[in-house]
Design an enzyme around this catalytic site. Sequence first.
Site, short mmCIF file in Angstrom:
data_model
loop_
_atom_site.label_atom_id
_atom_site.label_comp_id
_atom_site.label_asym_id
_atom_site.label_seq_id
_atom_site.Cartn_x
_atom_site.Cartn_y
_atom_site.Cartn_z
N GLU A 52 0.86 -1.19 0.00
CA GLU A 52 0.00 0.00 0.00
C GLU A 52 0.89 1.24 0.00
O GLU A 52 1.82 1.33 0.81
CB GLU A 52 -0.84 0.05 1.27
CG GLU A 52 -2.18 -0.64 1.19
CD GLU A 52 -2.98 -0.41 2.47
OE1 GLU A 52 -3.05 0.74 2.95
OE2 GLU A 52 -3.50 -1.40 3.00
N ASP A 63 -6.22 8.72 9.81
CA ASP A 63 -4.88 8.33 10.22
C ASP A 63 -4.50 8.88 11.58
O ASP A 63 -4.86 10.00 11.94
CB ASP A 63 -3.85 8.82 9.18
CG ASP A 63 -3.84 7.93 7.95
OD1 ASP A 63 -3.66 6.71 8.12
OD2 ASP A 63 -4.04 8.45 6.84
N TYR A 176 -11.16 -4.93 3.16
CA TYR A 176 -10.24 -4.43 4.18
C TYR A 176 -11.00 -4.31 5.51
O TYR A 176 -11.86 -3.46 5.66
CB TYR A 176 -9.72 -3.06 3.73
CG TYR A 176 -8.53 -2.52 4.50
CD1 TYR A 176 -8.48 -2.56 5.88
CD2 TYR A 176 -7.46 -1.95 3.81
CE1 TYR A 176 -7.39 -2.06 6.56
CE2 TYR A 176 -6.37 -1.44 4.50
CZ TYR A 176 -6.34 -1.49 5.87
OH TYR A 176 -5.26 -0.99 6.55
#
Lengths: 281, 398
Positions: A52, A63, A176
């Site tokens: 990734e 994040d 995911y």
Amino acid sequence: MQSSGREHLEQRLRACAPERAAFIPFITAGDPDFSTSVQIALMLARHADAIEIGIPYSDPLADGPVIQEASLRALAAGMTMSRAFDLMRAVREQSDVPLIAFTYANPVMQAGFGVFMQSCRESGVSGVIVPDLPYEESDDLLAAADATGVALIPLLALTSRERIAKIAARAQGFAYCVSSLGVTGERSNFSAELRSFVQTVQQHAAVPTAVGFGVSTADHVRELAAFADGVVVGSAIVRRCGAMQPAAQSGDDATLRAQMEELERFCAGLAHAAVRAGAAS
Amino acid sequence: MYPDERGRFGEFGGQYVPETLMSALRQLEDDYARLSQDDEFTAQLSEYLSTYSGRPTPLYYAKRLTELLGGPKIYLKREDLNHTGAHKINNTLGQGLLAKMTGKKRVIAETGAGQHGVASATVAALLGLECTVFMGEEDMARQALNVFRMRLLGAEVVPAVSGTKTLKDATNEAIRHWVQHVEDTYYIIGSVVGPHPYPMMVRNFQRIIGDETKEQILRQEGRLPDVILACVGGGSNAMGIFYPFVSDAHVRLIGVEAAGDGVETERHAASIAKGRKGVLHGSLTMLLQDADGQVLPAHSISAGLDYPGVGPEHAHLGATGRATYVPITDREALEAFSLLARVEGILPALESAHAVAHALKLAPGMQKDELLVISLSGRGDKDVEQVQPYFGGGNHAE
């Protein structure tokens, strides 16, 4: 005939089973700089089943601090979306490892969904993850993904519950699974519900499932490899890439080489941990 | 009526958030739909708005300002007279009560200058909820007194140290925190921004400004106003006063954006005038950004307007032409701040001073028999220390 990015990614991930789970490391494009990033990716390619690559964004709200700081460092060093595509193309010219671009809805929208996916295909990028583009908002990007053969990889969360079936059903590349509540970043342990959550996703998805967010040690990888088809490790690697910045900037090749070797040992350990107990090593 | 079932105001709005939050947003939509029709909820909210916050706020005829400008009759909607000194509490009472009645024990909020943080901390104290406020580290330094106020009210104030260390980043931190604690924490967003249903919900909690204004102007003047002016950062006071007039097509709605050093410079916060369509904090709206889609820092003397985005319903009203959006610079706002103080004895918040400043430009060109309403969204006591250097520590600006 050349396979599509989506097929390339899915085949590589499927080829891991049953001996091991796929190992998918994450790095931020351009951190600590363009050429070191390329070297890191090529080193990772020796151990990874896919990589990734984060295309840095000013406001990465999925994040944690490690990847936020990496994004800001990369932007400050002049990384842009078009440079990130150059970087991914440079990696793919020297390796057939599937690459996955990870970025946010706004930069993708500004590029244009179709243009963005076309750039992915032209740069040899196999899949795309956009963490702030949930199922309800992803129709346009999905259409562009279908037109280019690039996989649109959806995220599923522990809170997805009754949403799991519809999201997993149209997953491409892999599904995911977000390991726990919260943003990316290193964690000490995982929720007790994680295993059954991943198994639910596996029942609904036609593609492999990978677990990420918070996976930071070989022990984590070993624990998750027991039931997930793939494991994503981000912040623990990004932190080590960031630590290379002083040596990369000052041209201290000896230190940089030593840090690269340390990162390779760490990643080789993670890859080894993805081998399932009982499988021949 | 907007938003539609996808949370869109025309093309703007939506839910651009991590998957982890999607179930919580759906739950919030359901909870809000149910409680907004619930007699006990509406009765309690109405009681707090009147006996705790002091509503209805007056619609004040500013006679000396009217005479000075020689144009329309100017009315000020006195949101500055609310408890905690601004319109922000209309929303925090509504959302705080929603949190309480859905069993949440803990609320979080983002704040720029600290006004929404103080209003959230206040309501948390009132309702017995734990409260954590995210505030940019830069803003904490600039607004140390508001940080102390929040702590006095029992709230925890957490510095946002990422990015530009201002409101945008405080909002990022609040969203990140919410992702981690979504199962037991309610996020009180302070403006008509964020993912659906927030822009709708905050607008509905703030529409009391416009509903009262309509009733008051009809009582005092027997007709609707010709122009309504309100400042727009995220745009909650503006959306609140505009919304009940949106279908009254002859009422001109004008939002005033912060132009900082000027919209021709790079230092401004005029998202509608100078931004492009983009995604920030969960919705598609007008956004200050570079060609690559990186969010640009906003600049305004007023921390409450210092935001690179704007509520999606404003983006829609701007795109359809139902409302117009005009820029006012720091300097113009400061002059209006000083003028209103001297002419009417009212210190407006620097945010609200932007709306007053546009009235100074607009009124001389209007007819004497027209009516102009300005949303005076907050009081300026919080800004006195900040503006002192501009006025040389003296009595007025020249």
